[in-house]
Design a protein around this motif. Structure first.
Motif, PDB file in Angstrom:
ATOM      1  N   PHE A 152       0.782  -1.154  -0.016  1.00 55.73           N
ATOM      2  CA  PHE A 152       0.060   0.015  -0.130  1.00 55.73           C
ATOM      3  C   PHE A 152       0.867   1.399  -0.093  1.00 55.73           C
ATOM      4  O   PHE A 152       0.437   2.138  -0.838  1.00 55.73           O
ATOM      5  CB  PHE A 152      -0.766  -0.151   1.339  1.00 55.73           C
ATOM      6  CG  PHE A 152      -2.307  -0.899   1.011  1.00 55.73           C
ATOM      7  CD1 PHE A 152      -3.263  -0.294   0.596  1.00 55.73           C
ATOM      8  CD2 PHE A 152      -2.198  -2.265   1.526  1.00 55.73           C
ATOM      9  CE1 PHE A 152      -4.482  -1.108   0.135  1.00 55.73           C
ATOM     10  CE2 PHE A 152      -3.282  -3.070   1.201  1.00 55.73           C
ATOM     11  CZ  PHE A 152      -4.400  -2.500   0.528  1.00 55.73           C
ATOM     12  N   ILE A 153       1.913   1.311   0.937  1.00 53.02           N
ATOM     13  CA  ILE A 153       2.766   2.555   0.959  1.00 53.02           C
ATOM     14  C   ILE A 153       3.464   2.660  -0.348  1.00 53.02           C
ATOM     15  O   ILE A 153       3.241   3.791  -0.913  1.00 53.02           O
ATOM     16  CB  ILE A 153       3.861   2.332   2.029  1.00 53.02           C
ATOM     17  CG1 ILE A 153       3.049   2.278   3.368  1.00 53.02           C
ATOM     18  CG2 ILE A 153       4.977   3.541   2.029  1.00 53.02           C
ATOM     19  CD1 ILE A 153       2.308   3.403   3.649  1.00 53.02           C
ATOM     20  N   LYS A 213      -1.099   4.660  -9.224  1.00 49.62           N
ATOM     21  CA  LYS A 213      -1.647   4.437  -7.921  1.00 49.62           C
ATOM     22  C   LYS A 213      -2.599   3.630  -7.660  1.00 49.62           C
ATOM     23  O   LYS A 213      -2.435   2.578  -6.714  1.00 49.62           O
ATOM     24  CB  LYS A 213      -1.769   5.822  -7.208  1.00 49.62           C
ATOM     25  CG  LYS A 213      -0.501   6.743  -6.966  1.00 49.62           C
ATOM     26  CD  LYS A 213      -0.968   8.154  -6.438  1.00 49.62           C
ATOM     27  CE  LYS A 213       0.049   9.050  -6.231  1.00 49.62           C
ATOM     28  NZ  LYS A 213      -0.225  10.350  -5.758  1.00 49.62           N
ATOM     29  N   LEU A 214      -3.919   3.845  -8.337  1.00 47.25           N
ATOM     30  CA  LEU A 214      -4.965   3.025  -8.234  1.00 47.25           C
ATOM     31  C   LEU A 214      -4.653   1.596  -8.542  1.00 47.25           C
ATOM     32  O   LEU A 214      -5.451   0.738  -8.156  1.00 47.25           O
ATOM     33  CB  LEU A 214      -6.021   3.778  -8.866  1.00 47.25           C
ATOM     34  CG  LEU A 214      -6.430   5.155  -8.550  1.00 47.25           C
ATOM     35  CD1 LEU A 214      -7.681   5.525  -9.319  1.00 47.25           C
ATOM     36  CD2 LEU A 214      -6.992   4.878  -7.069  1.00 47.25           C
ATOM     37  N   GLU A 215      -3.681   1.332  -9.867  1.00 48.91           N
ATOM     38  CA  GLU A 215      -3.767   0.018 -10.261  1.00 48.91           C
ATOM     39  C   GLU A 215      -3.035  -0.835  -9.213  1.00 48.91           C
ATOM     40  O   GLU A 215      -3.020  -1.949  -8.870  1.00 48.91           O
ATOM     41  CB  GLU A 215      -2.763   0.018 -11.498  1.00 48.91           C
ATOM     42  CG  GLU A 215      -2.386  -1.338 -12.084  1.00 48.91           C
ATOM     43  CD  GLU A 215      -1.546  -1.194 -13.361  1.00 48.91           C
ATOM     44  OE1 GLU A 215      -1.343  -2.390 -13.824  1.00 48.91           O
ATOM     45  OE2 GLU A 215      -1.641  -0.275 -14.050  1.00 48.91           O
ATOM     46  N   LEU A 216      -2.148  -0.231  -8.561  1.00 49.51           N
ATOM     47  CA  LEU A 216      -1.097  -0.834  -7.480  1.00 49.51           C
ATOM     48  C   LEU A 216      -1.963  -1.125  -6.151  1.00 49.51           C
ATOM     49  O   LEU A 216      -1.708  -2.069  -5.352  1.00 49.51           O
ATOM     50  CB  LEU A 216       0.242   0.011  -7.105  1.00 49.51           C
ATOM     51  CG  LEU A 216       1.129  -0.335  -8.267  1.00 49.51           C
ATOM     52  CD1 LEU A 216       2.427   0.572  -7.976  1.00 49.51           C
ATOM     53  CD2 LEU A 216       1.587  -1.680  -8.576  1.00 49.51           C
ATOM     54  N   MET A 217      -2.675  -0.174  -5.883  1.00 50.92           N
ATOM     55  CA  MET A 217      -3.713  -0.157  -4.590  1.00 50.92           C
ATOM     56  C   MET A 217      -4.594  -1.389  -4.837  1.00 50.92           C
ATOM     57  O   MET A 217      -5.081  -2.063  -4.083  1.00 50.92           O
ATOM     58  CB  MET A 217      -4.421   1.007  -4.532  1.00 50.92           C
ATOM     59  CG  MET A 217      -3.589   2.210  -3.989  1.00 50.92           C
ATOM     60  SD  MET A 217      -3.569   2.214  -2.196  1.00 50.92           S
ATOM     61  CE  MET A 217      -5.225   3.047  -1.983  1.00 50.92           C
ATOM     62  N   HIS A 218      -5.154  -1.435  -6.188  1.00 48.94           N
ATOM     63  CA  HIS A 218      -6.206  -2.396  -6.456  1.00 48.94           C
ATOM     64  C   HIS A 218      -5.394  -3.848  -6.112  1.00 48.94           C
ATOM     65  O   HIS A 218      -5.871  -4.904  -5.588  1.00 48.94           O
ATOM     66  CB  HIS A 218      -6.651  -2.515  -7.798  1.00 48.94           C
ATOM     67  CG  HIS A 218      -7.688  -3.420  -8.218  1.00 48.94           C
ATOM     68  ND1 HIS A 218      -7.615  -4.578  -8.664  1.00 48.94           N
ATOM     69  CD2 HIS A 218      -9.367  -3.078  -8.159  1.00 48.94           C
ATOM     70  CE1 HIS A 218      -8.685  -5.125  -8.733  1.00 48.94           C
ATOM     71  NE2 HIS A 218      -9.633  -4.314  -8.469  1.00 48.94           N
TER      72      HIS A 218
END
Length: 461
Positions: A360-361, A372-377
């Motif tokens: 997440f970080i 950001k959203l792709e990795l957060m997902h």
């Protein structure tokens, strides 16, 4: 019939009793009393202490009395140190003795030398007579067939529900309206309530002193010895040999009677014990907050009175789902928000668990919002796979916080403000006191902010 006798009958009829019978054949301990007074011997040794005698003299005395005989002697090479001399298999064995309030030569601690010797004789007898049997006894476990802790039925129920929903979805997508098409399963959200039984949870095994004969619930064999015969799960009471505990699957089903609290309890343990999808604190507090507090200015930012928050905590710990937190009990909604925040802060493992913290970080350190959203997902999906109870809780909480932001014109709490409040609450660094944990605070806040602002994209897995 006494409980120990019933246990023996049960073991004899259903479980493997070979090791139990073998333990009964172990040599009995026989204390060899010194005929001479021993000066300066420690108070924790009795008349079995023979003072500073040689190995040869100890061997001569023990040979006279045979297997199971023992004495304590002071070392001639190292005065002040004491040795247990014990006869077994026609040979005198010598063990360095220690005392710290309990007597010991290895890991086990005993109240008396006599108990130490009795347990040691059993262990040596087992190792000499049944070493091969013990080495292979886990090869035919009874666990899958006899243990009440297996989750096989739970898995079948879950798979059945998934299949039912999948069939309905396929017909719906194909726009089929024939009379034989399945109807939509009612209360799909409620069907998820069976999920806790399938959450994986490792057992919390601790060394245990069993009273009376006991059998391992994994392999079915007798747990030999006088004390510390095996291990017992403190959450579900499953009892096994220490070596068998390493083979038991992560299928602990906690017993609510053994889980004495609600706060400060591992999240997965709590939901499995209460058979709920999420912790009862989260559901009850959010329901109360949304019923009467969404328009309160500074919601979650303003602190309630600490004494009242502590009373709410005690109420949940004592009464569980029956805890009273309504307006007639606590008219200040900030008491309820404070109790919810306290629950998250006291979790042994945060909602966004340590395994996915860096995912997440790292995600929010990218340049573009799309990255950001792709990795957060991906990070959210990883949390769902590793900690499904944590994922369900995060999803429910973030959706609630999104509803809070829909009233920001009155409560003045947008996603950025809530990120500041919940950043260090929903996720925290494994290295609590490190410099890195301090520098990551802004990223923690940004993680929560993005989750709230994009809840329908990130948490709709």
């Amino acid at each position: 019939m006494a409980s120990s006798e019933a246990n023996i009958v049960h073991g004899a009829s259903m479980w493997k009793s070979y090791l139990y019978q073998l333990q009964l054949q172990a040599p009995q301990s026989k204390r060899i009393i010194s005929e001479c007074s021993t000066d300066n011997k420690p108070d924790h040794y009795g008349r079995e202490c023979h003072g500073m005698i040689s190995r040869e003299e100890a061997d001569r005395l023990l040979a006279k009395f045979g297997d199971g005989s023992y004495l304590v002697r002071e070392s001639q090479r190292s005065p002040g140190s004491y040795t247990l001399s014990l006869r077994f298999g026609g040979v005198t064995k010598n063990f360095k003795l220690f005392y710290d309030g309990k007597h010991y030569v290895g890991d086990k601690r005993f109240d008396t030398i006599h108990d130490l010797v009795s347990d040691g004789l059993i262990t040596m007898h087992m190792e000499s007579k049944a070493a091969d049997y013990i080495a292979v006894m886990v090869s035919e476990p009874i666990y899958e067939h006899h243990s009440k802790y297996t989750t096989l039925d739970g898995r079948k129920r879950k798979q059945s529900v998934k299949k039912e929903v999948k069939i309905y979805d396929e017909f719906n997508k194909a726009n089929i309206t024939v009379k034989d098409a399945p109807t939509k399963p009612e209360h799909i959200e409620e069907i998820e309530e069976i999920v806790p039984s399938s959450y994986e949870k490792p057992h919390k095994f601790k060394v245990h002193n069993f009273v009376g004969p006991n059998w391992c619930e994994y392999c079915g064999n007798f747990m030999w010895g006088l004390i510390a015969q095996g291990v017992k799960c403190s959450d579900c009471a499953l009892s096994t040999h220490k070596q068998c505990s390493k083979l038991v699957p992560h299928d602990c089903q906690p017993d609510k009677r053994l889980i004495k609290r609600v706060y400060s309890i591992d999240l997965t343990t709590l939901v499995k014990a209460h058979n709920t999808t999420r912790p009862i604190v989260v559901d009850k507090c959010i329901k109360e907050i949304e019923s009467r507090g969404l328009s309160a200015e500074g919601l979650y930012r303003v602190s309630g009175f600490s004494d009242d928050i502590e009373m709410v905590r005690q109420s949940f710990d004592k009464d569980g789902e029956n805890a009273r937190i309504g307006p007639s009990d606590y008219d200040d909604i900030n008491t309820i928000t404070g109790a919810l925040k306290l629950y998250f802060r006291q979790l042994p493992i945060p909602v966004i668990s340590y395994e996915v913290y860096l995912d997440f970080i790292t995600a929010v350190q990218n340049q573009t919002t799309e990255e950001k959203l792709e990795l957060m997902h991906k990070a959210v999906h990883k949390l769902q796979e590793l900690k499904p109870a944590h994922y369900q809780t995060l999803k429910y909480m973030v959706n609630h916080l999104h509803r809070v932001t829909e009233h920001r014109s009155k409560n003045l709490m947008g996603s950025e403000n809530l990120g500041v409040v919940f950043g260090p609450t929903l996720l925290r660094s494994p290295e609590v006191e490190s410099l890195e944990s301090l520098t990551n605070m802004k990223f923690q806040q940004h993680v929560v902010e993005l989750l709230i602002a994009n809840n329908n994209v990130l948490l709709d897995l």
